[in-house]
Design an enzyme around this catalytic site. Structure first.
Site, mmCIF file in Angstrom:
data_model
loop_
_atom_site.group_PDB
_atom_site.id
_atom_site.type_symbol
_atom_site.label_atom_id
_atom_site.label_comp_id
_atom_site.label_asym_id
_atom_site.label_seq_id
_atom_site.Cartn_x
_atom_site.Cartn_y
_atom_site.Cartn_z
ATOM 1 N N LYS A 139 0.855 -1.181 0.000
ATOM 2 C CA LYS A 139 0.000 0.000 0.000
ATOM 3 C C LYS A 139 0.895 1.237 0.000
ATOM 4 C CE LYS A 139 -4.226 -1.717 0.401
ATOM 5 N NZ LYS A 139 -5.305 -1.408 -0.556
ATOM 6 N N LYS A 192 -14.430 -6.444 -6.837
ATOM 7 C CA LYS A 192 -14.643 -6.873 -5.455
ATOM 8 C C LYS A 192 -16.104 -7.266 -5.289
ATOM 9 C CE LYS A 192 -10.769 -4.471 -3.489
ATOM 10 N NZ LYS A 192 -10.300 -3.218 -2.892
HETATM 11 MG MG LIG Z 1 -7.224 -1.407 -4.015
#
Ligand SMILES: [Mg+2]
Length: 337
Positions: free
Chosen positions: A154, A251
């Protein structure tokens, strides 16, 4: 068919930080559908970015309880259409319900979900393991406590290239990076050059979701592939992302479950785009559903349950990134808490 709602607070192993937020726990809703001695399980976690709460999901599902009770035996696609029309503004609740229904349906058919769909699991991709934003020392120690073939890092801090350079000193693993909307187009184009040299495979969602002019510029100039996440939420978004991104990260919670996710992945492949499925820090309940989509994917990020201090179910597991399916039918899940 009986609807049972079970809210949980999942404790995370480490504080999880991305470009826009930090958290120590993850509220989650488990949906159970029970019929004829079989149970199917689904899950959706809460999410401030998408404005989704556990309370809101429970309220919306409780309102359609009679309709759910009355929908036994429908093919899952038909069930999804019926429920989607009742939950137009709550894809997360729809996801948890769709997962539970697919699981129940497959169990009643005596099959695992990938068998029901006739998918070949021989060439499943390996899952990455996510390293949240932290001090470099802590990011290194998180990597070392979880030796893994692929890491998703990240980013979105003011020292992103320095972070990746330091992490690279400690492993030869494949890196992917996710800036969670934290960069500009020019930063992305420049960062891609440095990151490519550091063995990064692709960049996920560098720009804010609606910066289509920026996405186009990056698509045309980046030396690394760019995968849409926040810019690709529902079925109609796959086509919008075509020629603005090299691939899409679907997702289940964003699109409303396995049923639309399968259509989106097929569509993305038909358009020549890379396919990925990601997770939202779900427990093994949600992660086990993702596992049955692997044959449709180039990349997968299904480490959610590994980021938890304590899981609430058994089902599929991951060994060095490889999915091991449960012996049970459906998604393979058993609740343990
Ligand atoms: Mg992402």
């Amino acid at each position: 068919m009986q609807l049972i709602l079970k809210p949980y607070i999942l404790k995370l192993k480490h504080t999880f930080t991305i470009s826009r937020e930090s958290r120590d726990e993850q509220p989650s809703l488990i949906v159970q559908l029970r019929e004829d001695g079989f149970s199917g399980y689904g899950e959706a976690t809460s999410n401030p970015y998408y404005n989704v709460s556990i309370k809101g999901m429970m309220r919306d599902l409780e309102q359609i309880e009679p309709l759910i009770a009355d929908s036994s035996g429908m093919p899952p696609e038909e069930f999804w259409e019926k429920m989607a029309s009742q939950l137009p503004n709550n894809k997360f609740a729809l996801c948890a319900l769709d997962l539970a229904y697919n699981d129940l349906y497959a169990r009643k058919e005596g099959k695992k979900l990938y068998e029901l769909w006739d998918y070949d699991i021989d060439n499943n991709p390996l899952s990455d393991y996510t390293i949240g934003i932290d001090t470099i020392e802590k990011m290194v120690s998180k990597m070392e406590e979880m030796p893994w073939p692929i890491y998703k890092i990240k980013l979105g801090s003011d020292r992103d290239i320095e972070i990746v350079k330091e992490l690279r000193k400690h492993t030869d693993a494949v890196f992917r990076v996710d800036a969670n909307c934290g960069w500009t187009a020019d930063e992305t184009i420049a960062n891609a050059i440095a990151l490519k040299e550091l063995g990064v495979e692709f960049i996920e969602q560098p720009l804010p979701a609606d910066d289509w002019e920026g996405h186009k510029k990056v698509f045309e100039n980046s030396v690394l592939p760019i995968i849409a996440d926040e810019s690709c939420q529902v079925e109609a978004d796959v086509e919008k992302c075509y020629q603005y991104f090299h691939g899409v990260n679907v997702k289940l919670t964003k699109c409303g479950g396995l049923t639309p996710a399968r259509r989106m992945l097929v569509q993305a492949r038909q358009l020549g785009m890379k396919t990925m499925v990601g997770c939202m820090t779900e427990s093994t309940v949600g992660i086990s559903a993702i596992a049955h989509l692997l044959p449709l994917l180039d990349y997968v990020d299904m480490d959610g349950a590994l980021l938890l201090g304590e899981d609430i179910a058994t089902g599929v597991s991951l060994e060095d990134g490889k999915v091991i399916y449960s012996d049970l039918n459906g998604t393979g899940v058993t609740l343990t808490a």
